[in-house]
Design a protein around this motif. Structure first.
Motif, PDB file in Angstrom:
ATOM      1  N   PRO A  94      -3.186   3.561  -7.731  1.00 61.65           N
ATOM      2  CA  PRO A  94      -2.742   4.152  -8.709  1.00 61.65           C
ATOM      3  C   PRO A  94      -1.787   2.657  -9.356  1.00 61.65           C
ATOM      4  O   PRO A  94      -1.330   2.058  -8.378  1.00 61.65           O
ATOM      5  N   PRO A  95      -1.947   2.490 -10.456  1.00 62.31           N
ATOM      6  CA  PRO A  95      -0.463   1.176 -11.273  1.00 62.31           C
ATOM      7  C   PRO A  95       0.840   1.537 -10.631  1.00 62.31           C
ATOM      8  O   PRO A  95       1.111   0.258 -11.499  1.00 62.31           O
ATOM      9  N   TYR A  96       1.189   2.400  -9.875  1.00 65.74           N
ATOM     10  CA  TYR A  96       2.144   2.940 -10.028  1.00 65.74           C
ATOM     11  C   TYR A  96       2.745   2.620  -8.998  1.00 65.74           C
ATOM     12  O   TYR A  96       3.925   2.728  -8.032  1.00 65.74           O
ATOM     13  N   LEU A  97       1.974   2.267  -7.834  1.00 61.95           N
ATOM     14  CA  LEU A  97       2.332   1.717  -6.744  1.00 61.95           C
ATOM     15  C   LEU A  97       2.538   0.575  -6.414  1.00 61.95           C
ATOM     16  O   LEU A  97       1.547  -0.399  -7.224  1.00 61.95           O
ATOM     17  N   SER A  98       3.680  -0.251  -6.405  1.00 64.14           N
ATOM     18  CA  SER A  98       3.524  -1.250  -6.316  1.00 64.14           C
ATOM     19  C   SER A  98       2.638  -2.342  -5.031  1.00 64.14           C
ATOM     20  O   SER A  98       2.286  -1.207  -4.568  1.00 64.14           O
ATOM     21  N   GLN A  99       2.280  -2.571  -4.992  1.00 67.51           N
ATOM     22  CA  GLN A  99       1.515  -4.158  -4.476  1.00 67.51           C
ATOM     23  C   GLN A  99       1.535  -3.233  -2.626  1.00 67.51           C
ATOM     24  O   GLN A  99       2.545  -3.334  -2.362  1.00 67.51           O
TER      25      GLN A  99
END
Lengths: 645, 645
Positions: free
Chosen positions: B440-445
């Motif tokens: 998901p976009p809100y997970l950091s790398q």
């Protein structure tokens, strides 16, 4: 705006102000259940006896359970204070009292809504709760259908699963008609009629949902039901599977049909990628439609894509529009999306399933209804919001267009303030649910016209066993908070007002050299911004500051006790290309090209979901806007000083 | 067998004998939560004020909620008395007190286990609860993985989704290796090593799971992580989708690979058909493996099918064995299924994923463990069951083989006595979960080696938002009832004993001219039989009698108040061909050929799930075996007299 006098009674409250009320009703539900058991065949006597309860072993077992519970309770306190005005993060708030009590009351009975046999009451409640949602979005309850799911992912999955089955239905019907030796006409997207057996592959995959379902019913008129069923099944993708299906088409039509694509707003939830992968469609076929600077699907871009796919004879299986993006609460102008489809049908002879992913924003449709069942105009809503410039006429048109989408998903466990798990799948033409039906061995033969969904929901849905308690929870909450301006509409309005107040205050706040670069005012209630400081000269530095603020204002670090809690997202290329330009410009640290080069690192955006209807409560209620800005400033100072995120 | 002194403390009880205990602990959990809120930043003051609560509007809102709740409570009483010894129907009983209290306590916090940010506590509880199940079936917790789902359908879906991704992984790796210009060796099913780039298509789709995952890791050693990721993704089915994938294979290998099949025990749950349809595999590719007269997958038949598919170069994607069929509680001899695979690997160079659908029966593995973590032998269990001839050595070997299955699904909301929703998916080689991960976009790398599943479960699972309350429920129940002979093992044993007692009593019962034709003694605790009467001469007549009995002994008719509640299933051709022969013979009303001709009508079989651990309680506890037989006799009389079902 004045608060409804009911609002204070709808939630337990940030200080558990309604603790007595909740305790009273929970006890009522518990004792009511207890005495139901006592009254069921009292002649049966007792299985667990008072002497059993006085044994040492029993005492040990009770001690064990109590001790473990105490341990659990202690641990739970490390949980997230969603109930507090200090929580401004994800789409989580406390749940309505009605939903909590409804869940608990029904959980004691533990009904299983997969079949009426295990849930004589809650299956009906589920269908009633879904019907309320159908009505709210403007579906005709008599011809549409809906049910609850474990959440938005499964609901969206069902939507695309059904969309695929409808898309390929005319092909199956053509094969079945040939096998049965019958001739049928079908309506083309431009309204003309044509003989089914003369249609080329490209036309067969471009029949509207309504025409496909009409065709399907017409086919059943031509031969005994079981024969039609068998012939259809033998030609359906669900039976044949993709690998053989592609080979068959190529053989029958001399045409290797390109893989069908799914168009999706670039802001769509990441679960869409999971879904196309799992369905075997493939993520290459998930095509992102650019969004505008308000994060709404761009209808002109959609038209260009549809035209391009049409030119390449690539079928468009579905277009997924969003009502309430999870990151920005942006509401697509769905009416404009539907206009694009109408134009494609007219000018290109091309059509597709339109689905609205309203998992987050669906409940906002409740603001457009009065208590008497009539519509509220945008002007009326604005008046009740004391002249706030929300909603615009175009917002209203977009939300009212939900009633014309082929399917819609809404999560009661998001803006419905219901405990997890509660998603909902709504289908405009109830006939389509037959396309995914599967019969279990214990279901008696289904007779035509029988209301089977009441007897066995599992036949039409993806999941099997499922909590009737969730249905009771949604049902009771809808009873107490109607889906109109008196209930959920009032809640949503207050959160919009709160979000706008927070947005305005952040944009105007004096935070030393820090500046909040605001994203546009939200379509519903999620406020997004990027913190900036003149010392920062690169995108990486700005991201570092914002990541640092997030780390200090979240529970992402063990033992953290932030004053206020926010969350963050990450705008990435190519999904946010274009849409991000005004923010990049306002930041002035990098060009659009440099942003693209940043790739998956993207732009870190701070984010606050305002689901708290009390944020706009006047004093002596706490002022969590001013308090928040102070905390943000302190976190920004600390993040900048530490130099590392 | 003597009852554990703890048993009376584990459930609320058929007469709600433990009402005081439940009330006390529920109140404890509620008040504990209330005071957590009061203690969170007490300086914030009050949002809902005592004066608000004295307004007329507030009173009206409370009246509305109370009234609607009363209405709901009244309706719920039309629900199913799962708690009573009189309920002998589906796999439903009351839930453990611990699971009810755990659910309620956590529900007040409403954690969302999709990500640690929304569930700092319950994500850990979920992983611990799953680890308990992993250990119970014999997985190594360090190298396996597990999580909870909304139920068995989603868990089984994930299993096949992952199985497909592993099956095609070597193909993706071959494509990626070519693109990256690297050369790698891979282990073949017969143990030999071969250069990846030299393998033909048929060998590439017949690499064992372990070798495929080793290959995958080896590939990551050859080039930068992001490059490998990209190259793999470009060659994976998940990205490319079935349609293009099939075309590519045919182009690259000059070989139109036949569609992969999924072998499944003929007794498998109907949801498998849903699953293969949704995944795009197609129900044509769902191949039923015949079962023996004990409803267990026939290893000889499995070997014949695997050989035949191998001869036709049709890949076998997976074989689904069942531990506890939903209709009969039959337990496949999984060790024999695994032996077939080993032989196929050795003799045919063919391999496949082995999944055990232990949704119903999984918890039965708890009888094979002692409290100290050592194994119990079959003889030891038999001794504790006072010499009952259960379990056999072969049962033990089959259940212990769960530890060698590639994946296993278990539903805590079935034999775990947990409220809905609670399923579980367990994966033997945790590396495979990466094959379905979506960011998901809100997970950091994600950094390599990071324990991401703790931070964001949603990355590895199909569902998104999900109730942390369900995790707390399973966790607390496992704490109070350990997964060994002291806890769940004891429960399961008592239900086996109860089922055998019921089976024996029914077979021996004197019911006038009626006769209960018994199916074999169950592998766990579901008793099946067919009622017969000398006056009946056809299969339809026998079905009519049994359907009539079912109608009189179920809640399927509105307002019905049966003395005892049972359910029924329908054995159909071709799934039950062969297995049904002894029953048909005992009935003597039709030949196997006539039964086949009956098609979907099949044979109606009456069915009682004995999940009630109190059925074997000695007097003065009610005798629900004798009572049941009397009620059955009366229902049979009435059904026969009415002549119609």
């Amino acid at each position: 705006m004045p608060s409804s006098p009911s609002l204070p009674a709808w939630f337990l409250g940030p200080r558990a102000e309604n603790a007595d009320l909740l305790e009273k009703l929970i006890l009522e539900a518990l004792r009511d259940h207890v005495f139901w058991r006592r009254n069921f065949h009292p002649e049966d006597g007792f299985t667990i006896r008072e002497t059993d309860k006085r044994s040492e072993g029993y005492e040990r077992a009770v001690a064990k359970m109590t001790q473990e519970l105490m341990g659990l309770l202690a641990e739970l306190k490390q949980g997230v204070p969603f109930f507090s005005g200090r929580y401004k993060g994800h789409m989580s708030f406390e749940q309505t009292l009605a939903s909590q009590i409804g869940y608990f009351a029904a959980m004691l009975y533990n009904p299983n809504n997969v079949a009426l046999e295990g849930s004589p009451v809650t299956t009906r409640l589920e269908l009633e709760a879904a019907a309320g949602l159908q009505q709210m979005i403007g579906y005709d309850v008599a011809t549409s259908w809906g049910h609850l799911t474990s959440g938005g992912t499964v609901a969206n999955f069902e939507a695309l699963w059904i969309a695929r089955n409808i898309a390929y239905l005319p092909l199956a019907a053509a094969g079945a008609a040939q096998e049965l030796g019958v001739k049928l006409d079908v309506t083309l997207p431009d309204g003309s009629r044509a003989p089914l057996h003369e249609l080329p592959l490209w036309k067969l995959v471009n029949i509207t949902n309504g025409a496909a379902l009409d065709l399907w019913h017409a086919l059943f008129e031509t031969a005994p039901r079981a024969d039609v069923q068998k012939a259809l099944s033998e030609h359906s993708l669900a039976t044949v599977g993709y690998q053989d299906y592609a080979r068959r088409l190529s053989k029958a039509y001399g045409d290797a049909l390109p893989a069908g694509v799914v168009l999706v707003a670039a802001t769509a939830h990441y679960s869409w990628e999971k879904i196309v992968r799992a369905l075997g469609i493939g993520s290459n076929q998930l095509i992102y439609v650019p969004v505008d600077t308000h994060f709404r699907m761009d209808p002109a871009a959609l038209w260009r894509q549809v035209s391009a796919f049409s030119a390449r004879k690539t079928p468009v299986m579905a277009c997924i529009s969003v009502c309430g993006t999870t990151e920005e609460s942006a509401v697509d102008r769905l009416d404009a999306v539907l206009d694009v489809r109408a134009r494609a049908e007219r000018e290109l002879g091309v059509t597709f399933h339109v689905h609205s992913d309203a998992c987050y924003g669906g409940y906002a449709a409740s603001v457009l209804w009065k208590g008497d069942g009539s519509r509220r105009s945008a002007a009326e809503v604005r008046t009740s919001l004391l002249g706030l410039d929300w909603p615009g006429e175009d917002w209203v048109r977009g939300v009212e267009a939900l009633g014309r989408a082929d399917s819609v998903t809404i999560d009661p466990h998001k803006l419905g303030y219901i405990p997890y798990p509660a998603g909902a799948f709504l289908l405009k033409d109830r006939r389509a649910r037959e396309l995914v039906s599967t019969d279990p061995p214990y279901l008696s033969q289904v007779r035509e016209g029988e209301a089977t969904e009441e007897r066995f929901l599992g036949r039409y849905i993806f999941e099997g066993s499922k909590p009737g308690a969730a249905a009771a929870s949604v049902w009771l909450s809808h009873k107490v908070l109607p889906l109109d301006e008196r209930g959920y509409g009032h809640l949503v309005e207050r959160t919009v007002l709160g979000a706008r107040r927070l947005h305005g205050a952040l944009g105007a706040a004096s935070m030393g050299e820090f500046r909040a670069v605001m994203l546009p005012e939200p379509d519903i209630n999620i406020v997004c911004w990027v913190m900036h400081h003149p010392r920062l000269r690169t995108l990486a530095a700005v991201n570092g500051l914002n990541e640092g603020i997030y780390q200090r204002m979240s529970l992402s670090r063990a033992g953290a006790q932030p004053e206020y809690i926010i969350t963050r997202t990450r705008f990435q290329t190519p999904m946010y290309d274009g849409a991000v330009d005004p923010i990049l410009e306002a930041l002035g640290v990098c060009s659009a090209a440099e942003w693209k080069a940043a790739g998956a690192d993207g732009l870190v955006v701070l984010r606050s979901t305002v689901m708290d209807p009390f944020l706009v409560s006047p004093p002596p209620a706490p002022d969590h806007v001013t308090g928040f800005i102070g905390a943000l400033r302190r976190a920004a100072d600390a993040a900048l000083a530490s130099g590392t995120p």
